[in-house]
Write a protein that holds these residues in place. Structure first.
Motif, PDB file in Angstrom:
ATOM      1  N   VAL A 228       0.860  -1.182   0.000  1.00  0.00           N
ATOM      2  CA  VAL A 228       0.000   0.000   0.000  1.00  0.00           C
ATOM      3  C   VAL A 228       0.898   1.234   0.000  1.00  0.00           C
ATOM      4  N   SER A 229       0.553   2.232  -0.811  1.00  0.00           N
ATOM      5  CA  SER A 229       1.312   3.481  -0.813  1.00  0.00           C
ATOM      6  C   SER A 229       0.414   4.627  -1.233  1.00  0.00           C
ATOM      7  N   GLU A 230       0.318   5.637  -0.394  1.00  0.00           N
ATOM      8  CA  GLU A 230      -0.450   6.829  -0.762  1.00  0.00           C
ATOM      9  C   GLU A 230       0.301   7.648  -1.804  1.00  0.00           C
ATOM     10  N   LYS A 231       1.633   7.662  -1.729  1.00  0.00           N
ATOM     11  CA  LYS A 231       2.435   8.468  -2.645  1.00  0.00           C
ATOM     12  C   LYS A 231       2.561   7.803  -4.014  1.00  0.00           C
ATOM     13  N   TYR A 232       2.702   6.463  -4.033  1.00  0.00           N
ATOM     14  CA  TYR A 232       2.877   5.732  -5.291  1.00  0.00           C
ATOM     15  C   TYR A 232       1.849   4.601  -5.391  1.00  0.00           C
ATOM     16  N   PRO A 233       0.553   4.941  -5.457  1.00  0.00           N
ATOM     17  CA  PRO A 233      -0.474   3.878  -5.469  1.00  0.00           C
ATOM     18  C   PRO A 233      -0.397   2.965  -6.685  1.00  0.00           C
ATOM     19  N   GLU A 234      -0.044   3.519  -7.864  1.00  0.00           N
ATOM     20  CA  GLU A 234       0.054   2.680  -9.062  1.00  0.00           C
ATOM     21  C   GLU A 234       1.219   1.706  -8.952  1.00  0.00           C
ATOM     22  N   SER A 235       2.313   2.160  -8.359  1.00  0.00           N
ATOM     23  CA  SER A 235       3.455   1.263  -8.156  1.00  0.00           C
ATOM     24  C   SER A 235       3.080   0.122  -7.221  1.00  0.00           C
ATOM     25  N   ALA A 236       2.410   0.451  -6.122  1.00  0.00           N
ATOM     26  CA  ALA A 236       1.996  -0.580  -5.163  1.00  0.00           C
ATOM     27  C   ALA A 236       1.081  -1.597  -5.840  1.00  0.00           C
ATOM     28  N   SER A 237       0.146  -1.107  -6.657  1.00  0.00           N
ATOM     29  CA  SER A 237      -0.774  -2.003  -7.360  1.00  0.00           C
ATOM     30  C   SER A 237      -0.023  -2.929  -8.303  1.00  0.00           C
ATOM     31  N   ARG A 238       0.951  -2.404  -9.031  1.00  0.00           N
ATOM     32  CA  ARG A 238       1.694  -3.223  -9.980  1.00  0.00           C
ATOM     33  C   ARG A 238       2.573  -4.254  -9.277  1.00  0.00           C
ATOM     34  N   ILE A 239       3.131  -3.872  -8.145  1.00  0.00           N
ATOM     35  CA  ILE A 239       3.927  -4.836  -7.374  1.00  0.00           C
ATOM     36  C   ILE A 239       3.034  -5.984  -6.907  1.00  0.00           C
ATOM     37  N   ASN A 240       1.849  -5.650  -6.406  1.00  0.00           N
ATOM     38  CA  ASN A 240       0.922  -6.686  -5.959  1.00  0.00           C
ATOM     39  C   ASN A 240       0.521  -7.613  -7.102  1.00  0.00           C
ATOM     40  N   ILE A 241       0.193  -7.037  -8.253  1.00  0.00           N
ATOM     41  CA  ILE A 241      -0.202  -7.855  -9.410  1.00  0.00           C
ATOM     42  C   ILE A 241       0.944  -8.773  -9.825  1.00  0.00           C
ATOM     43  N   PHE A 242       2.152  -8.213  -9.887  1.00  0.00           N
ATOM     44  CA  PHE A 242       3.304  -9.011 -10.309  1.00  0.00           C
ATOM     45  C   PHE A 242       3.517 -10.197  -9.381  1.00  0.00           C
ATOM     46  N   LEU A 243       3.577  -9.963  -8.080  1.00  0.00           N
ATOM     47  CA  LEU A 243       3.865 -11.038  -7.128  1.00  0.00           C
ATOM     48  C   LEU A 243       2.747 -12.075  -7.101  1.00  0.00           C
ATOM     49  N   GLN A 244       1.514 -11.618  -7.125  1.00  0.00           N
ATOM     50  CA  GLN A 244       0.398 -12.565  -7.080  1.00  0.00           C
ATOM     51  C   GLN A 244       0.352 -13.427  -8.338  1.00  0.00           C
ATOM     52  N   TYR A 245       0.542 -12.810  -9.494  1.00  0.00           N
ATOM     53  CA  TYR A 245       0.503 -13.602 -10.721  1.00  0.00           C
ATOM     54  C   TYR A 245       1.717 -14.515 -10.824  1.00  0.00           C
ATOM     55  N   TYR A 246       2.856 -14.064 -10.327  1.00  0.00           N
ATOM     56  CA  TYR A 246       4.062 -14.889 -10.361  1.00  0.00           C
ATOM     57  C   TYR A 246       3.851 -16.185  -9.585  1.00  0.00           C
ATOM     58  N   TYR A 247       3.216 -16.083  -8.412  1.00  0.00           N
ATOM     59  CA  TYR A 247       3.072 -17.271  -7.565  1.00  0.00           C
ATOM     60  C   TYR A 247       1.756 -18.023  -7.779  1.00  0.00           C
ATOM     61  N   PHE A 248       0.674 -17.322  -8.124  1.00  0.00           N
ATOM     62  CA  PHE A 248      -0.638 -17.952  -8.127  1.00  0.00           C
ATOM     63  C   PHE A 248      -1.335 -17.931  -9.492  1.00  0.00           C
ATOM     64  N   ASP A 249      -0.708 -17.306 -10.517  1.00  0.00           N
ATOM     65  CA  ASP A 249      -1.298 -17.228 -11.851  1.00  0.00           C
ATOM     66  C   ASP A 249      -2.642 -16.500 -11.871  1.00  0.00           C
ATOM     67  N   LYS A 250      -2.863 -15.633 -10.906  1.00  0.00           N
ATOM     68  CA  LYS A 250      -4.076 -14.824 -10.873  1.00  0.00           C
ATOM     69  C   LYS A 250      -3.854 -13.694  -9.879  1.00  0.00           C
ATOM     70  N   THR A 251      -4.733 -12.694  -9.942  1.00  0.00           N
ATOM     71  CA  THR A 251      -4.657 -11.603  -8.973  1.00  0.00           C
ATOM     72  C   THR A 251      -5.715 -11.816  -7.902  1.00  0.00           C
ATOM     73  N   LEU A 252      -5.468 -11.241  -6.738  1.00  0.00           N
ATOM     74  CA  LEU A 252      -6.307 -11.489  -5.578  1.00  0.00           C
ATOM     75  C   LEU A 252      -6.594 -10.193  -4.827  1.00  0.00           C
ATOM     76  N   GLN A 253      -7.695 -10.197  -4.096  1.00  0.00           N
ATOM     77  CA  GLN A 253      -7.988  -9.128  -3.159  1.00  0.00           C
ATOM     78  C   GLN A 253      -7.495  -9.562  -1.780  1.00  0.00           C
ATOM     79  N   GLU A 254      -7.356  -8.612  -0.885  1.00  0.00           N
ATOM     80  CA  GLU A 254      -6.876  -8.949   0.465  1.00  0.00           C
ATOM     81  C   GLU A 254      -7.738 -10.034   1.099  1.00  0.00           C
ATOM     82  N   GLU A 255      -9.050  -9.916   0.924  1.00  0.00           N
ATOM     83  CA  GLU A 255      -9.942 -10.864   1.584  1.00  0.00           C
ATOM     84  C   GLU A 255      -9.814 -12.277   1.038  1.00  0.00           C
ATOM     85  N   ASP A 256      -9.305 -12.426  -0.191  1.00  0.00           N
ATOM     86  CA  ASP A 256      -9.137 -13.760  -0.769  1.00  0.00           C
ATOM     87  C   ASP A 256      -8.125 -14.595   0.006  1.00  0.00           C
TER      88      ASP A 256
END
Length: 363
Positions: free
Chosen positions: A45-73
């Motif tokens: 999470v980043s207030e200053k760089y929200p797009e960067s935080a989103s892309r990091i999350n997408i990259f890591l989730q897809y790298y390990y799980f082949d899909k994107t996830l929400q926190e609640e997942d």
């Protein structure tokens, strides 16, 4: 309750350079699944760089799980990425991630056990540019000449580590373990020498800490023979002063405590976002060894993109499709042609069924 861990407070963190880390601009939430132990995964999470935080999350989730996830997942037992789709048998165990925030980048180390026929521990370290969320690899930090020189040095060091195990060939009456170890390392030596192992590219695993760089290459053994392998993974460590001659000027500035954006990120792995026909938001990922996929943000269902030859040498062409299990072949539904203009990628999407052409724009 999910724990929220300021990066600067994570235990055991160390600095690459003598200078102090920058002010905290990212927060990592250690999302867990309450039904499973050792199910820790970072969520940025980043207030200053929200797009960067989103892309990091997408990259890591897809790298390990082949899909994107929400926190609640992550907390859900039914949709947990830490289980298979047909049972509650664990396939992934993740230990608490180590995250270091520096002036220009964030380093993430994720370790855990992956289980198939056997379970085996593994670890991956990723470097992400703070300003864009793009992954950074050694090819972005080293000069071309430095890359070649460092490859020669590391390859020589690793060959010498193997060589001492094969100087004396055991006789035919030797212990089975001794014979197995000899042939393991002899094959490894021949392969490393002949096949140009220890090459530095975008897939080279590395880690920055304690004023040093550690580059890791694969071990000589496979899973079945690892009991014979006394070396294990090849870890090559250089102090920052040793590393400096191999870095580009861009890399030296990027690893310093001064604000600096890399002038040319060569690493192809990336998360792109944009639209088809200027109205359908999409996310495109190139994350795993040249494997491309995309999804419509409304549906979040990944669709594979296969790179194909392009008549236009300046463009990249793809076919999208799915594998038909009944027909036992790929069925392609659309063709893409893309050209890069600075940081923007523009092109066309052609639906095969009716030839309809639509624009594509991602960045």
């Amino acid at each position: 309750m999910k724990s929220i861990i300021p990066i600067t407070l994570l235990s055991g963190l160390v600095l690459l350079l003598p200078s102090l880390a920058s002010a905290n601009e990212f927060t990592v939430k250690n999302v867990k699944n309450p039904h499973f132990s050792e199910s820790d995964f970072p969520f940025f999470v980043s207030e200053k760089y929200p797009e960067s935080a989103s892309r990091i999350n997408i990259f890591l989730q897809y790298y390990y799980f082949d899909k994107t996830l929400q926190e609640e997942d992550f907390a859900s037992k039914s949709s947990s990425p830490f289980r298979t789709t047909d049972s509650y048998r664990r396939v992934f165990s993740f230990y608490e991630p180590i995250v270091t925030e520096k002036k220009n980048y964030i380093e993430v180390t994720i370790s855990g056990d992956a289980c198939g026929a056997y379970c085996e521990w593994g670890e991956n370290t990723f470097l992400f540019d703070k300003y864009s969320g793009r992954p950074i690899t050694l090819v972005d930090l080293l000069s071309p000449k430095g890359t070649k020189s460092l490859e020669i040095r590391l390859r020589s060091d690793n060959l010498n580590r193997v060589k001492k195990y094969i100087i004396n060939k055991p006789d035919d009456n030797s212990d089975e373990y001794v014979m197995g170890e000899y042939y393991l390392y002899n094959d490894c030596y021949q392969n490393r020498f002949r096949d140009n192992y220890d090459k530095i590219d975008e897939d080279t695993n590395f880690h920055l800490s304690d004023n040093q760089l550690t580059i890791t290459f694969g071990r000589c053994s496979n899973h079945a023979s690892r009991a014979l392998d006394e070396i294990g993974k090849f870890e090559n460590t250089l102090s920052y002063e040793e590393l400096k001659p191999y870095l580009s000027n861009d890399g030296i500035q990027y690893l310093s405590n001064q604000t600096h954006s890399l002038s040319n990120i060569q690493t192809p792995y990336r998360v792109f976002q944009g639209k088809i026909a200027d109205k359908y938001p999409i996310t495109v990922v190139n994350i795993k060894h040249g494997g491309w996929s995309y999804w419509y943000d409304k549906y979040q269902t990944p669709i594979e993109l296969h790179k194909v030859d392009c008549v236009d040498a300046t463009a990249q062409c793809f076919k999208e499709g799915r594998y038909d299990n009944m027909m036992q072949k790929w069925v392609y539904t659309a063709e893409w042609k893309m050209n890069q203009y600075n940081d923007n990628i523009l092109g066309s999407f052609i639906r095969i069924s009716d030839g309809k052409r639509m624009s594509v724009s991602i960045k």
